[in-house]
Write an enzyme that holds these catalytic residues in place. Sequence first.
Site, short mmCIF file in Angstrom:
data_model
loop_
_atom_site.label_atom_id
_atom_site.label_comp_id
_atom_site.label_asym_id
_atom_site.label_seq_id
_atom_site.Cartn_x
_atom_site.Cartn_y
_atom_site.Cartn_z
N HIS A 280 61.75 53.53 -82.22
CA HIS A 280 62.34 54.84 -82.52
C HIS A 280 62.19 55.85 -81.37
CE1 HIS A 280 63.30 53.62 -86.54
NE2 HIS A 280 62.05 53.49 -86.92
N ASP B 90 64.37 44.96 -87.46
CA ASP B 90 63.58 45.86 -88.29
C ASP B 90 64.52 46.48 -89.34
OD1 ASP B 90 60.81 47.67 -88.07
OD2 ASP B 90 62.52 48.82 -88.83
N HIS C 7 64.89 49.40 -90.17
CA HIS C 7 65.42 50.71 -89.77
C HIS C 7 66.12 50.61 -88.41
CE1 HIS C 7 61.87 51.33 -92.38
NE2 HIS C 7 62.73 52.11 -93.01
N ASP D 8 59.97 44.71 -92.24
CA ASP D 8 60.03 45.66 -93.36
C ASP D 8 61.32 45.58 -94.16
OD1 ASP D 8 61.30 46.66 -91.13
OD2 ASP D 8 60.33 48.62 -91.16
N TYR E 116 55.14 46.71 -93.48
CA TYR E 116 54.05 47.54 -94.01
C TYR E 116 53.37 46.97 -95.24
CZ TYR E 116 56.25 50.42 -90.60
OH TYR E 116 56.76 50.86 -89.40
ZN LIG Z 1 61.17 49.86 -89.81
#
Ligand SMILES: [Zn+2]
Length: 340
Positions: free
Chosen positions: A164, A200, A202, A283, A322
């Site tokens: 990110h 991922d 995201h 995730d 997570y």
């Molecule tokens: Zn993520």
Amino acid sequence: MLPFVWSDDCLRHEAAAEVWVGVRTPATELPARALAIREALVSAGAREVSSVTHDDSALLAVHDPALVEFLRTAWDNWAAASLPSDRVVPYVFARSELTSGRTPPTPTAVWAQPGLFAYDTMTLIGPGTWEAARAAVDVALTAVDLVANGERVAYACCRPPGHHVTRSLYGGSCYLNNTAVAATELLSRLGGPIAVVDIDAHHGNGTQELFLGRGDVLTASVHVDPGAGWFPHFLGFTTENGAANLNLPIAPGTGDDGWLAAVREAAEFAASARALVVALGVDAAAEDPESPLEVCAAGYREAGRILGELGLPTVVVQEGGYDLATIGPLVVETLTGLAR
Ligand SMILES: [Zn+2]
């Protein structure tokens, strides 16, 4: 006997909390994540390689020196200022529109300085954050060394994650973009183009923005649709797609079939590259608390197989994931698929 790179220093970052919608909630990006992955890898017979210290040249090829210097000194400056929070947290943000595009001065107030470099309130800095973030870069670069020296696949077991982070802004529980540093170093060692496939849950917004408009690093990201209300909210849409960038947003609730179809598309996009970096977040798993995707263990193994079938020299860099009970086994599933 796939090699994985490890550094104890990656355990030194303890975010303690995130500030989300104004509320301080417990952090989910924990040292225990890396320990759980390491344990699963060792049980599966993977070969641990100690991380080697690298100088800052690859890091500074990716990030603004001012961001690096801020992260290096932020905790010490914060602690010396005796502020009421036990973590560095921004409260005012230096949006470029605020200064009509002029470069803002560095604020004299220590508590205003995070607003030059942070883009959210969730990504706190504590006593070991810099050491862990810098160690994660070394872990990624050591994995690059292994691949540049002939390993087909090497895995960087690092945290905090990085995808990110843009050239000069940190956020999303990330501080330095390990994936982008690995891609940049692979480019200089092996030549281009390099492909980054980010699976991922995201969007890999930092990696996208770092390489946008370039043809030498291709970026693809499979992620939950930000338009359905998911981080990073402002990026990750198909309107950002071009010759060197492919976003594949998928709907909340998507399981193996829909997710793997997108992973296949990302792999096709990467097929012409000289080498591959996989930004591996697990995730998207059904058990994960941070995303609404429903990918199963078999899905991760198949994703690894799809990416491994490209036959490219491959560096895998750990991003999110997570759920402490499944993160290790899911990484092992992916790497098993990849290394076959
Ligand atoms: Zn993520």
